[in-house]
Design an enzyme around this catalytic site. Structure first.
Site, short mmCIF file in Angstrom:
data_model
loop_
_atom_site.label_atom_id
_atom_site.label_comp_id
_atom_site.label_asym_id
_atom_site.label_seq_id
_atom_site.Cartn_x
_atom_site.Cartn_y
_atom_site.Cartn_z
N HIS A 146 36.91 34.67 40.60
CA HIS A 146 36.75 36.08 40.22
C HIS A 146 36.95 36.99 41.44
O HIS A 146 37.55 38.05 41.36
CB HIS A 146 35.37 36.32 39.61
CG HIS A 146 35.14 35.57 38.33
ND1 HIS A 146 36.08 35.51 37.33
CD2 HIS A 146 34.08 34.84 37.87
CE1 HIS A 146 35.62 34.78 36.32
NE2 HIS A 146 34.41 34.36 36.62
N ARG A 184 49.44 38.27 29.45
CA ARG A 184 48.29 37.40 29.65
C ARG A 184 48.66 36.31 30.64
O ARG A 184 49.72 35.67 30.50
CB ARG A 184 47.83 36.76 28.33
CG ARG A 184 46.57 35.92 28.53
CD ARG A 184 46.01 35.36 27.25
NE ARG A 184 44.73 34.72 27.49
CZ ARG A 184 43.69 34.74 26.66
NH1 ARG A 184 43.79 35.38 25.51
NH2 ARG A 184 42.57 34.13 26.97
N ARG A 241 28.56 33.82 28.67
CA ARG A 241 28.74 32.93 29.84
C ARG A 241 27.40 32.72 30.55
O ARG A 241 26.47 33.50 30.36
CB ARG A 241 29.74 33.57 30.81
CG ARG A 241 31.12 33.62 30.22
CD ARG A 241 32.16 34.07 31.21
NE ARG A 241 33.46 33.99 30.56
CZ ARG A 241 34.60 33.75 31.18
NH1 ARG A 241 34.63 33.59 32.47
NH2 ARG A 241 35.73 33.69 30.51
N SER A 277 42.81 37.33 22.05
CA SER A 277 41.37 37.28 22.32
C SER A 277 40.68 38.64 22.11
O SER A 277 39.93 39.09 22.98
CB SER A 277 41.11 36.77 23.73
OG SER A 277 41.59 35.46 23.86
N ASP A 311 43.52 36.25 32.95
CA ASP A 311 42.88 34.98 32.61
C ASP A 311 43.17 33.92 33.68
O ASP A 311 44.22 33.94 34.32
CB ASP A 311 43.41 34.50 31.25
CG ASP A 311 42.52 33.43 30.63
OD1 ASP A 311 41.41 33.20 31.15
OD2 ASP A 311 42.94 32.84 29.63
N GLY A 312 42.22 33.00 33.84
CA GLY A 312 42.46 31.84 34.69
C GLY A 312 41.74 31.86 36.03
O GLY A 312 42.00 30.99 36.87
N LEU A 350 48.72 57.32 38.10
CA LEU A 350 48.43 56.23 37.16
C LEU A 350 47.05 56.40 36.52
O LEU A 350 46.09 56.72 37.20
CB LEU A 350 48.44 54.91 37.96
CG LEU A 350 47.98 53.67 37.20
CD1 LEU A 350 49.05 53.20 36.24
CD2 LEU A 350 47.62 52.54 38.19
N GLU A 352 55.13 44.42 23.18
CA GLU A 352 55.77 43.16 23.58
C GLU A 352 54.70 42.30 24.23
O GLU A 352 53.90 42.79 25.03
CB GLU A 352 56.89 43.44 24.59
CG GLU A 352 58.06 44.18 24.01
CD GLU A 352 58.78 43.38 22.92
OE1 GLU A 352 58.92 42.16 23.09
OE2 GLU A 352 59.16 43.98 21.90
N ARG A 367 47.18 33.97 23.39
CA ARG A 367 46.44 34.66 22.33
C ARG A 367 45.96 36.00 22.85
O ARG A 367 45.95 36.24 24.06
CB ARG A 367 45.28 33.80 21.83
CG ARG A 367 44.36 33.32 22.91
CD ARG A 367 43.23 32.43 22.38
NE ARG A 367 42.49 31.90 23.51
CZ ARG A 367 42.75 30.74 24.10
NH1 ARG A 367 43.70 29.95 23.64
NH2 ARG A 367 42.06 30.35 25.15
C1 FPP Z 1 39.16 35.40 33.04
O1 FPP Z 1 39.09 34.24 33.83
C2 FPP Z 1 38.71 36.58 33.78
C3 FPP Z 1 37.57 37.28 33.50
C4 FPP Z 1 36.65 36.92 32.42
C5 FPP Z 1 37.16 38.45 34.27
C6 FPP Z 1 38.23 39.21 34.98
C7 FPP Z 1 37.55 39.97 36.07
C8 FPP Z 1 38.05 40.20 37.29
C9 FPP Z 1 39.40 39.85 37.71
C10 FPP Z 1 37.21 40.85 38.34
C11 FPP Z 1 36.61 42.20 38.03
C12 FPP Z 1 37.49 43.20 37.44
C13 FPP Z 1 37.83 44.41 37.97
C14 FPP Z 1 38.64 45.38 37.18
C15 FPP Z 1 37.45 44.81 39.34
P1 FPP Z 1 38.21 33.02 33.30
O2 FPP Z 1 36.92 33.06 34.04
O3 FPP Z 1 38.07 33.09 31.82
O4 FPP Z 1 39.09 31.83 33.75
P2 FPP Z 1 39.20 30.40 33.04
O5 FPP Z 1 39.81 30.65 31.69
O6 FPP Z 1 40.10 29.66 33.95
O7 FPP Z 1 37.82 29.84 32.98
#
Ligand code: FPP
Length: 247
Positions: free
Chosen positions: A35, A186, A69, A194, A18-19, A129, A205, A192
């Protein structure tokens, strides 16, 4: 460097990445850049997981709720996942990584499903893995699909309703054959789950770290594993020390 002798390594780590958006916003960049940086963190984390001897790493790449989104952001995330598989599959295969994808495969756009299947098929016999990619995944949706599959088996007379137990349910989940996560991390300070692995994380954990996902470095991962190693897991029982005292 992590000291493997001293640290109890979890068999299965699951991560809510997240983030990304906030990481980008803080730098005045478009969310897409967050991303993109997030994919680099994915590469690092997969490498570290393999190095320290984690057997299963599950990454929450796209939730069944993420479709809400803006269209451009969804397209960007799809593009990144496709590019990741196209570009990194050979490298992951070379690292002996086995890929599994969990989540609903219904209504996926034509170009993504074949790629996910190719990633699973190419790496099926690898013994390192297992990288579990949660894509179009939502835990409640997974449990609903499992429940329907079981109800259909009962209707066909293949199993008796009275024979349904935890194992029967687990056998219908997308994660069948994968041990429950020992540690769920997380990033970004949100605390959370989610809709992530709700069944499987029953005794996991939970660890919430403040860093945004693109900043999740090798050192932060090592520190998370050290924190996990210090936790006392009881699975509903009593502390190991208390058991030792009476035995
Ligand atoms: C949350 O950040 C992240 C996501 C919704 C997507 C995670 C995806 C990637 C890291 C890239 C693709 C994955 C792989 C396995 C190659 P957010 O957009 O919700 O951030 P925010 O809460 O700050 O808005």
């Amino acid at each position: 460097m992590i000291n493997r002798q001293l640290v109890r390594i979890p068999e299965h780590v699951a991560i809510i990445m997240d983030g990304n958006g906030r990481w980008a916003q803080q730098r005045g960049l478009p969310r897409a850049m967050g991303h993109r940086k997030g994919v680099e963190a994915v590469r690092d984390v997969v490498r570290v997981a393999g190095e320290v001897g984690i057997s299963y790493l599950t990454l929450f790449a796209f939730s069944s709720e993420n479709w809400s989104r803006p269209e451009a952001e969804v397209a960007d995330l799809m593009g990144l996942l496709k590019a990741f598989i196209r570009r990194d599959l050979a490298d992951l295969h070379g690292q002996n990584v086995r890929i599994r994808v969990i989540g609903s495969r219904e209504n996926l756009r034509g170009d993504i499903l074949p790629l996910l299947i190719e990633a699973e098929e190419t790496t099926r016999h690898n013994t390192g893995l297992t990288l579990v990619i949660a894509f179009n995944y939502g835990a409640r949706d997974e449990i609903v699909r499992a429940t329907k599959a079981l109800a259909e088996k009962v209707a066909r007379g293949e199993i008796a309703a009275a024979a349904i137990d935890s194992q029967a349910i687990e056998n219908q989940l997308d994660t069948r054959g994968i041990p429950d996560p020992d540690l769920v991390i997380r990033t970004s300070g949100e605390e959370r789950l989610s809709n992530f692995l709700l069944w499987q994380a029953a005794y996991a954990e939970l660890l919430f770290v403040p860093e945004f996902w693109p900043d999740f470095s090798r050192d932060i991962f090592h520190a998370a594993l050290e924190t996990y190693a210090r936790r006392d897991r009881r699975f509903g029982g009593v502390a190991a020390i208390a058991t030792a005292a009476v035995s």
